[in-house]
Design an enzyme around this catalytic site. Structure first.
Site, PDB file in Angstrom:
ATOM      1  N   ASN A 207      -0.832   6.346   8.709  1.00 39.01           N
ATOM      2  CA  ASN A 207      -1.379   7.455   7.915  1.00 39.01           C
ATOM      3  C   ASN A 207      -1.827   8.566   8.853  1.00 39.01           C
ATOM      4  OD1 ASN A 207      -4.293   6.993   8.596  1.00 39.01           O
ATOM      5  ND2 ASN A 207      -3.801   5.006   7.695  1.00 39.01           N
ATOM      6  N   LYS A 285      15.347  -4.759  15.041  1.00 33.32           N
ATOM      7  CA  LYS A 285      15.412  -3.504  14.293  1.00 33.32           C
ATOM      8  C   LYS A 285      16.320  -3.662  13.073  1.00 33.32           C
ATOM      9  CE  LYS A 285      16.717   1.282  14.786  1.00 33.32           C
ATOM     10  NZ  LYS A 285      17.500   2.247  15.548  1.00 33.32           N
ATOM     11  N   LYS A 336     -16.257   3.172  -5.829  1.00 33.77           N
ATOM     12  CA  LYS A 336     -15.888   2.515  -4.568  1.00 33.77           C
ATOM     13  C   LYS A 336     -17.102   1.878  -3.907  1.00 33.77           C
ATOM     14  CE  LYS A 336     -12.348   4.074  -2.682  1.00 33.77           C
ATOM     15  NZ  LYS A 336     -11.364   4.941  -2.096  1.00 33.77           N
TER      16      LYS A 336
END
Ligand code: C5P
Length: 400
Positions: A207, A285, A336
């Protein structure tokens, strides 16, 4: 002299910097008496150490009584602080496991005086799980650490493991001896940065977190005197001064590192932890096989904040979370905080256009109990200072 320090000099290339440290301490009116390990005598001579410290130098257990009319027990307790500089990987290991096979380790085992450690070693030795494990043992026993710093090393490699500068070590010694800062004696755990969840050996899910907010919080808590363990996902940031950084890659690594770093008085979860990891990471891979692109099976990662918040003997007395939201900030933040079980929550809007991810500014909605407090927009360093001051105020009103 205002105070007395026993300086144990370990046998590493950075030992020459201990000479400068002795000079700086004496300039600050702190008396220094030195103990050299056998290997340290190959890097600095007892004669230079004696000349600079103006006190007898000790190298061997058996000759100590003859040299100084003091045995090792008396010597270990004769100072206000024991400092190990440089602390090699070997010395840390022997200390962590209670060895007493030379004068330095015998003093360390016999002492009830606070101990400060300035590590210096090759980056791989520093990062080796054995050294990291020893470090955690020593931290849990209350040893204070200065550094190591990131940087170029005598061996030509680059990374964490470089001895902190003598000025920084002298200041840390002075702080430990004379100034009680608001978070002195508190262990603060901070998570920061993103996590990387591997798909195969070359790809991962990540991210946009830069780690800036978490790193600023770690620095602000260290400035208030806390012993800070910063558990960091991959970032390009240097480790803040006086902070102990543990590098991790994945959410599972981050949880394990947090649990290993306990006990802590306060935990601040500022990391953007990947919510999911790939169920099975491919060993090779993955190839384009033509036709349909592959689908990735995901499994949820453990929630570190919720885990640390769970009631129990090892729960830090103050657990703080973050909520990065792109809509309905307040509603999501309230829900939250309840779901995670943390004490405080700092919510911020990270939607496109706010520039929070990777930027310098942040705007926080602060939740404590039922109170919701909007903070004005400020630099991430400002958020960090405000939070650190609040943590200090919270601890000053709660007994140990
Ligand atoms: O659920 P969400 O990711 O929005 O929660 C954000 C808060 O929870 C942050 O404090 C983050 O560091 C923490 N978190 C965590 N472990 C996870 C997910 C989030 O500690 N797996």
């Amino acid at each position: 002299m205002r105070a007395r320090v026993i300086l144990i000099i370990g046998g590493g290339i950075a030992a020459y910097k201990s000479l400068e440290l002795i000079r700086l301490l004496r300039k600050r009116d702190i008396a220094v008496e030195c103990v050299l390990t056998e290997s340290a005598t190959h890097f600095v001579t007892p004669l230079s150490v004696q000349g600079l410290s103006g006190a007898p130098v000790h190298t061997a257990l058996l000759s100590l009584a003859e040299d100084s009319q003091m045995d090792h027990i008396a010597l270990s307790r004769s100072a206000d602080l024991l400092v190990i500089c440089p602390a090699t990987a070997n010395l840390l290991a022997r200390m962590a496991h209670g060895f007493a096979d030379d004068l330095a380790t015998t003093l360390l085992l016999a002492t009830d005086t606070p101990v400060m450690i300035a590590p210096a070693m090759n980056v791989r030795m520093w990062q080796h799980p054995a050294t990291q494990e020893n470090l955690r043992l020593l931290q849990a026993r209350g040893c204070l650490f200065v550094g190591p710093d990131d940087g170029e090393m005598a061996c030509g490699e680059f990374g964490p493991g470089r001895l902190s500068e003598p000025e920084a070590i002298a200041s840390a010694i002075e702080d430990a001896l004379f100034s009680r800062k608001p978070l002195s004696g508190r262990h603060v755990l901070v998570t920061a940065g993103p996590t990387h969840e591997p798909i195969d050996p070359v790809r991962f899910i990540a991210n946009h977190s830069s780690g800036k907010q978490g790193y600023a919080i770690a620095a602000a808590c260290a400035q208030l005197g806390a012993q800070v363990t910063l558990i960091s996902g991959p970032t390009a940031l240097p480790c803040p001064a006086g902070v102990m950084r543990v590098d991790v890659i994945t959410a599972l690594d981050m949880l394990a590192a947090c649990e290993a770093a306990l006990p802590a008085d306060c935990a601040i979860c500022a990391a953007a932890v990947g919510d999911w990891r790939v169920t099975e990471t491919a060993m090779q891979k993955r190839k384009k096989a033509g036709g349909e692109p592959p689908s990735l099976a995901l499994v949820e990662n453990p929630d570190i904040l919720a885990t640390l918040s769970r009631p129990g003997a090892r729960r830090p007395s103050l657990v703080i979370g973050f909520a990065a939201e792109t809509e309905a900030l307040q509603d999501h933040a309230v829900a939250k905080k309840k779901r995670k079980g943390c004490d405080w929550l700092l919510a911020n809007d990270v939607s496109t256009g706010t520039g929070v991810f990777g930027g310098e500014q942040n705007r926080i909605l602060f939740l404590d109990g039922d109170t919701i407090e909007p903070w004005p927009a400020m630099p991430k360093t400002g958020v960090a200072s405000a939070l650190a001051a609040r943590i200090a105020a919270c601890f000053s009103s709660s007994p140990r």
